[in-house]
Motif scaffolding. Sequence first.
Motif, PDB file in Angstrom:
ATOM      1  N   ASP A  36       0.826  -1.209   0.000  1.00  0.00           N
ATOM      2  CA  ASP A  36       0.000   0.000   0.000  1.00  0.00           C
ATOM      3  C   ASP A  36       0.865   1.266   0.000  1.00  0.00           C
ATOM      4  N   VAL A  37       1.942   1.242   0.803  1.00  0.00           N
ATOM      5  CA  VAL A  37       2.840   2.404   0.909  1.00  0.00           C
ATOM      6  C   VAL A  37       3.533   2.680  -0.419  1.00  0.00           C
ATOM      7  N   VAL A  38       3.961   1.615  -1.111  1.00  0.00           N
ATOM      8  CA  VAL A  38       4.713   1.784  -2.356  1.00  0.00           C
ATOM      9  C   VAL A  38       3.800   2.093  -3.545  1.00  0.00           C
ATOM     10  N   LEU A  39       2.658   1.420  -3.639  1.00  0.00           N
ATOM     11  CA  LEU A  39       1.819   1.525  -4.834  1.00  0.00           C
ATOM     12  C   LEU A  39       0.592   2.427  -4.692  1.00  0.00           C
ATOM     13  N   GLN A  40       0.166   2.708  -3.449  1.00  0.00           N
ATOM     14  CA  GLN A  40      -1.071   3.482  -3.269  1.00  0.00           C
ATOM     15  C   GLN A  40      -0.895   4.718  -2.379  1.00  0.00           C
ATOM     16  N   PRO A  41       0.196   5.476  -2.508  1.00  0.00           N
ATOM     17  CA  PRO A  41       0.330   6.678  -1.660  1.00  0.00           C
ATOM     18  C   PRO A  41      -0.640   7.770  -2.108  1.00  0.00           C
ATOM     19  N   ARG A  42      -1.207   8.500  -1.148  1.00  0.00           N
ATOM     20  CA  ARG A  42      -2.161   9.560  -1.503  1.00  0.00           C
ATOM     21  C   ARG A  42      -1.469  10.828  -1.984  1.00  0.00           C
ATOM     22  N   LEU A  43      -0.324  11.149  -1.370  1.00  0.00           N
ATOM     23  CA  LEU A  43       0.430  12.363  -1.721  1.00  0.00           C
ATOM     24  C   LEU A  43      -0.463  13.603  -1.659  1.00  0.00           C
ATOM     25  N   THR A  44      -1.073  13.816  -0.507  1.00  0.00           N
ATOM     26  CA  THR A  44      -1.972  14.963  -0.326  1.00  0.00           C
ATOM     27  C   THR A  44      -1.186  16.272  -0.332  1.00  0.00           C
ATOM     28  N   ASP A  45      -1.884  17.373  -0.561  1.00  0.00           N
ATOM     29  CA  ASP A  45      -1.230  18.694  -0.590  1.00  0.00           C
ATOM     30  C   ASP A  45      -0.555  19.002   0.734  1.00  0.00           C
ATOM     31  N   GLU A  46      -1.218  18.610   1.814  1.00  0.00           N
ATOM     32  CA  GLU A  46      -0.656  18.860   3.153  1.00  0.00           C
ATOM     33  C   GLU A  46       0.647  18.086   3.344  1.00  0.00           C
ATOM     34  N   GLU A  47       0.674  16.814   2.918  1.00  0.00           N
ATOM     35  CA  GLU A  47       1.888  15.996   3.055  1.00  0.00           C
ATOM     36  C   GLU A  47       3.021  16.539   2.191  1.00  0.00           C
ATOM     37  N   VAL A  48       2.702  16.984   0.985  1.00  0.00           N
ATOM     38  CA  VAL A  48       3.714  17.548   0.099  1.00  0.00           C
ATOM     39  C   VAL A  48       4.306  18.817   0.705  1.00  0.00           C
ATOM     40  N   GLU A  49       3.454  19.646   1.318  1.00  0.00           N
ATOM     41  CA  GLU A  49       3.918  20.886   1.950  1.00  0.00           C
ATOM     42  C   GLU A  49       4.821  20.584   3.150  1.00  0.00           C
ATOM     43  N   MET A  50       4.434  19.598   3.960  1.00  0.00           N
ATOM     44  CA  MET A  50       5.259  19.195   5.115  1.00  0.00           C
ATOM     45  C   MET A  50       6.612  18.653   4.649  1.00  0.00           C
ATOM     46  N   THR A  51       6.604  17.936   3.544  1.00  0.00           N
ATOM     47  CA  THR A  51       7.848  17.383   3.008  1.00  0.00           C
ATOM     48  C   THR A  51       8.749  18.487   2.482  1.00  0.00           C
ATOM     49  N   ARG A  52       8.169  19.513   1.889  1.00  0.00           N
ATOM     50  CA  ARG A  52       8.965  20.669   1.444  1.00  0.00           C
ATOM     51  C   ARG A  52       9.745  21.263   2.613  1.00  0.00           C
ATOM     52  N   MET A  53       9.074  21.390   3.754  1.00  0.00           N
ATOM     53  CA  MET A  53       9.718  21.949   4.943  1.00  0.00           C
ATOM     54  C   MET A  53      10.822  21.025   5.451  1.00  0.00           C
ATOM     55  N   ALA A  54      10.563  19.703   5.434  1.00  0.00           N
ATOM     56  CA  ALA A  54      11.556  18.723   5.903  1.00  0.00           C
ATOM     57  C   ALA A  54      12.803  18.736   5.018  1.00  0.00           C
ATOM     58  N   VAL A  55      12.604  18.816   3.706  1.00  0.00           N
ATOM     59  CA  VAL A  55      13.735  18.845   2.768  1.00  0.00           C
ATOM     60  C   VAL A  55      14.527  20.142   2.929  1.00  0.00           C
ATOM     61  N   GLN A  56      13.826  21.245   3.099  1.00  0.00           N
ATOM     62  CA  GLN A  56      14.481  22.540   3.300  1.00  0.00           C
ATOM     63  C   GLN A  56      15.355  22.517   4.544  1.00  0.00           C
ATOM     64  N   PHE A  57      14.824  21.944   5.629  1.00  0.00           N
ATOM     65  CA  PHE A  57      15.581  21.847   6.875  1.00  0.00           C
ATOM     66  C   PHE A  57      16.821  20.966   6.681  1.00  0.00           C
ATOM     67  N   GLU A  58      16.664  19.843   5.964  1.00  0.00           N
ATOM     68  CA  GLU A  58      17.796  18.929   5.754  1.00  0.00           C
ATOM     69  C   GLU A  58      18.906  19.591   4.951  1.00  0.00           C
TER      70      GLU A  58
END
Length: 525
Positions: A169-191
Motif C-alpha cells: 500500500d505504501v509503495v503503490l497506493q500513496p495519496r500524496l496529499t497537498d498537506e503531506e507535500v507541503e510538510m515534506t517541502r519543509m523537511a527537505v528545506q531543513f535537511e
Amino acid sequence: MAAVVLVATRLLRGSGSWGRSRLRFGPPAHRRFSSGGAYPNIPLSSPLPGVPKPVFATVDGQEKFETKVTTLDNGLRVASQNKFGQFCTVGILINSGSRYEAKYLSGIAHFLEKLAFSSTARFDSKDEILLTLEKHGGICDCQTSRDTTMYAVSADSKGLDTVVGLLADVVLQPRLTDEEVEMTRMAVQFELEDLNMRPDPEPLLTEMIHEAAYRENTVGLHRFCPAENIAKMSREVLHSYLRNYYTPDRMVLAGVGVEHQLLVECARKYLLGVQPAWGSVEAVDVDRSVAQYTGGIAKVERDMSNVSLGPTPIPELTHIMVGLESCSFLEEDFIPFAVLNMMMGGGGSFSAGGPGKGMFSRLYLNVLNRHHWMYNATSYHHSYEDTGLLCIHASADPRQVREMVEIITKEFILMSGTVDAVELERAKTQLTSMLMMNLESRPVIFEDVGRQVLATRSRKLPHELCTLIRNVKPEDVKRVASKMLRGKPAVAALGDLTNLPTYEHIQTALSSKDGRLPRTYRLFR
C-alpha cells in the motif's frame, strides 16, 4: 564498636530480627536435585539411559539457509533468507534513485524518501501506519541512494501478512496529499540547511566528488533536492516519475527470518495485479543510460572558521577529496578494489585505537602518524552497477593545502607499487571480519539479499565472498591500482581554497612517477 559486635553476633546466631537459628546439628542433609533423584549414581559426563541422543549444530563454514528467489508473473522478484528468531525484516527495493532523474525535476527521489509511509488508500495517516506496526512490535524506514530506493519494516514474524500488505500500500497506493507535500517541502528545506551547517562535511564532499567525476550524468546528478526545486514539487510531478520507475519488473520483495513460500503467497496476494495510484502499470520512458566518467573539479569557496563554535571549537579546515574511477560491483576486480580500499584505511587524527580501527592502514602509518598537522585522511570506495569511484578525503589548515594535496597524490602513486604480504593479509582479514560481523545483523542481511537480487537476480553467499577475498594476490592489487591511475582524477574542494593547486597540476602529479606537484614560481610573495 559494641554495635558492630552485636550485629555480628545476631548474624551468626540467626536470632532477633533475622528469625530463628539457622544452624542445624546432627547428620548433614542432602538436597535432592531434579536430575539426581532418578539417576543418583550416573556422573554428569555420561549420557542418561533412555534419553534420545542429542543432535548438535555443526560449524562447517557453509550457510544452511540459502537465499531463495522466485519471480512472479508480473516480473517482481521475491527473495528470502531464513534466519532463526522471533522477528523478521521485510521490504521492497526498487531500481530508482537520483541517477534516473535526467529527464525529470532533480530531487524527486529525495522527496519520495521523505514522503514514505504517509497516508495511503487504506491508511488515513502516518500515525495509523505506525499504530498498525506497533501491534506486531514493528518499526519502518525508507532510504534512497543514487540507484536504489528501499522501503523496509522489522516486525514479529507472525505479522508477515499485515506487513507485506502495508508495504504494498505504501509503495503503490500513496495519496500524496497537498498537506503531506507541503510538510515534506519543509523537511527537505531543513535537511539542506543542516547539511550546509554540519561540522562534518563528508556528505557534502561525497556529493561534490560525484558531481565532478560524472559531470551531469547518471550518478553525478544531485542526490539531494536542490533548493530551487523544492517549491516545484507536486503530486503530478511525482506521479510522472513513479509511473516509469515504480514498476514490478524493477522491484524485489526481500525478507529475512521468514518462510519463502509464505512470503511468495503474500506477494501474490498484495503485489500481483494491483493497479497503482498513478494508473499505469507499464513503464513508458525508462532511462537506461550507462555512467560516463568525465573527471573534473568541483569547488565551493566557503568561510569554515565559525563552523563549530563553543568552548572547544573545531579549527578552520580546508577539505579536499581526490578520486579516480575504479570498477562496478559486477566486475571481478571489485574484490581487489575492496581490499585496496581497506589497505588504505585511514580516519581522523584523533582515535582511541582498538581492534578494527585500522591503525596499521597506510593512511595512518604514512600520513597521519608522520604529518601531525593533518586532521583527517580517509579512503572511500563507492561502487555501482556500471562504474565505481575510489577516493581519499583529507583535511588540514588552509595554509597547508598544497602540501596536503601532494601527500595524497603520492599515496595514490604508491598504490601501484610494492604490496607487502603482511599488510595485504591484514587488509584481507579486516575486510573478511567486517563482512561477517555486519552480516550478523538481520537488517544488514536483508539489504544485502535485496540489493544483490535486484542487481544480479541471485545472491553470492558470505562464504563465497570470503573465498574471493582470500584469493586476492599482491599482483591483483597492483594491477587494479595501475589501471585506475591511467584515468583522469576527480577533485572536490571545500573551504578556503587560496592555496589549492590547479586541476592540471593535480592531474600531472597523478601521472608522474613520484606523485609530486609541479613547482610553481611567484614573482611577488
